[in-house]
Design an enzyme around this catalytic site. Structure first.
Site, short mmCIF file in Angstrom:
data_model
loop_
_atom_site.label_atom_id
_atom_site.label_comp_id
_atom_site.label_asym_id
_atom_site.label_seq_id
_atom_site.Cartn_x
_atom_site.Cartn_y
_atom_site.Cartn_z
N LYS A 93 -10.03 3.29 2.60
CA LYS A 93 -8.74 3.03 3.25
C LYS A 93 -8.67 3.39 4.78
CE LYS A 93 -5.90 3.28 -1.02
NZ LYS A 93 -4.70 3.81 -1.68
N SER A 146 0.01 3.64 -4.50
CA SER A 146 -0.18 4.22 -3.20
C SER A 146 0.45 3.64 -1.97
CB SER A 146 -1.62 4.26 -2.98
OG SER A 146 -2.39 3.18 -2.69
#
Length: 372
Positions: free
Chosen positions: A314, A269
């Site tokens: 996140k 990611s």
């Protein structure tokens, strides 16, 4: 007679007093013992629960905000994205990649503490570590995904910048015939006189040869061009075809060299933020306008941004680190819009081009497509 009666009269009184005290003492001891037993009976379940809560593990892992890393900055004295062999443009501000922390082996008390924290979530352990697959193997796979994302990020950025790429040796099998002859980073020029233009060319050309065939590989290492004979082995899974034992991939044409210096991170990611960092360093101006931008998203070599897991954690990590803007993969936008921390602007991106264009719009004071 008087003395006798006096003596005789005292003895019964003395004996009666002694008996009453004994009975009182016995009654008191019994009452105290009952209280102790009651207290012990009440404490036993608490003690059992305490021992079980601190010893017994649960089949869940806790997900939460992980560390963030500025891809324009340094880690342990080295640039996170280290570019050599090309002129670099000055950068400032932040382009932070974000991570999710995974805490395994939780006991009952730890699991409950994470659950009530508000910043963590519990998911079945099987979703992170599939049953029957050793944890070391899962971690190794995640680390390989991370390395693959680095390569894809480099190629995507170079394609965006319209810079030339070449075919490089990205990996070497320990038991492969090329091990000890080729090296990671070698540029592949030709095989048996046929030029190499793409990584697929290597696979296709070698696949036309039979095991035991000796091929001639022309490759460049630094400024030196080499010609090396390599005898092919049987390809795993199809022993009728030749096997070189390398992982070919695209990369910058030497002397340009890109290295990524983050260790102990898994998953793909970080791709988007690595690409943006590389573009920022190799092109004029500042993509982030000198501000604090964070984000996440996979990326392929064509620049397409893909979805990731743990978006809510996140975003928390980014905001706590000081981010003002967060780049969100389009497929994660609905979830992100429902969980965005206060003060964090979300920007929807589906390609590398979209991400660069959106940052330019923000720097110009214009509105961009968000998640809401």
């Amino acid at each position: 007679m008087f003395a006798h009666r006096e003596i005789a009269g005292r003895r019964p009184r003395h004996k009666a007093c002694h008996c009453r005290r004994s009975r009182l003492l016995i009654t008191t001891v019994v009452r105290v013992n009952r209280r102790i037993l009651t207290l012990i009976a009440a404490l036993v379940p608490v003690l059992v629960l305490g021992v079980a809560g601190s010893v017994v593990t649960v089949p869940f892992v806790a997900l939460g905000p992980g560390p963030t890393f500025d891809t324009l900055g340094q880690v342990e004295g080295k640039p996170v994205v280290d570019v050599t062999g090309a002129p670099l443009d000055p950068t400032s501000g932040h382009l932070n990649m974000t991570t999710v922390s995974v805490r395994d082996g939780l006991n009952l008390f730890e699991a409950f503490g994470f659950w009530v924290s508000g910043e963590h979530g519990l998911v079945p352990r099987a979703e992170v570590y599939p049953p029957g697959v050793p944890r070391e193997e899962v971690d190794k796979s995640n680390q390989q995904d991370f390395k693959d994302s680095e390569s894809d990020a480099e190629v995507a950025a170079l394609h965006y910048l319209k810079m030339p790429t070449v075919v490089l040796v990205r990996g070497l099998g320990e038991e492969g015939p090329a091990n000890g002859v080729l090296q990671v980073g070698d540029e592949l020029i030709s095989i048996d006189g046929t030029p190499i233009a793409t990584p697929k060319d290597v696979i296709d050309l070698v696949g036309t040869k039979k095991p035991g065939t000796t091929i001639s590989v022309v490759h460049r290492r630094g400024d030196i061009e080499l010609t090396s004979p390599i005898t092919l082995a049987p390809r795993p899974g199809d022993e009728t075809k030749g096997y070189l034992g390398i992982t070919p991939g695209e990369g910058g044409r030497p002397p340009l060299r890109v290295e990524f210096n983050l260790a102990d991170i898994g998953g793909p990611s970080a791709g988007l933020m690595f690409s943006l960092s590389l573009i920022d360093k190799l092109s004029p101006g500042e993509l982030n306008g000198g501000k604090f931008v964070a984000g996440t998203g996979t990326i392929d070599q064509d620049g397409k941004v893909g979805p990731i897991g743990g978006i809510q954690y996140k975003m928390i990590a980014a905001r706590e680190a000081g981010a003002e803007t967060f780049l969100v993969p389009a497929d994660n936008c609905n979830e992100a819009g429902q969980r965005a921390p206060e003060g964090l602007r979300l920007v929807k991106v589906d390609t590398l081009d979209t991400a660069v264009a959106s940052l330019a719009e923000i720097n110009a004071g214009r509105e961009v497509i968000g998640c809401g």
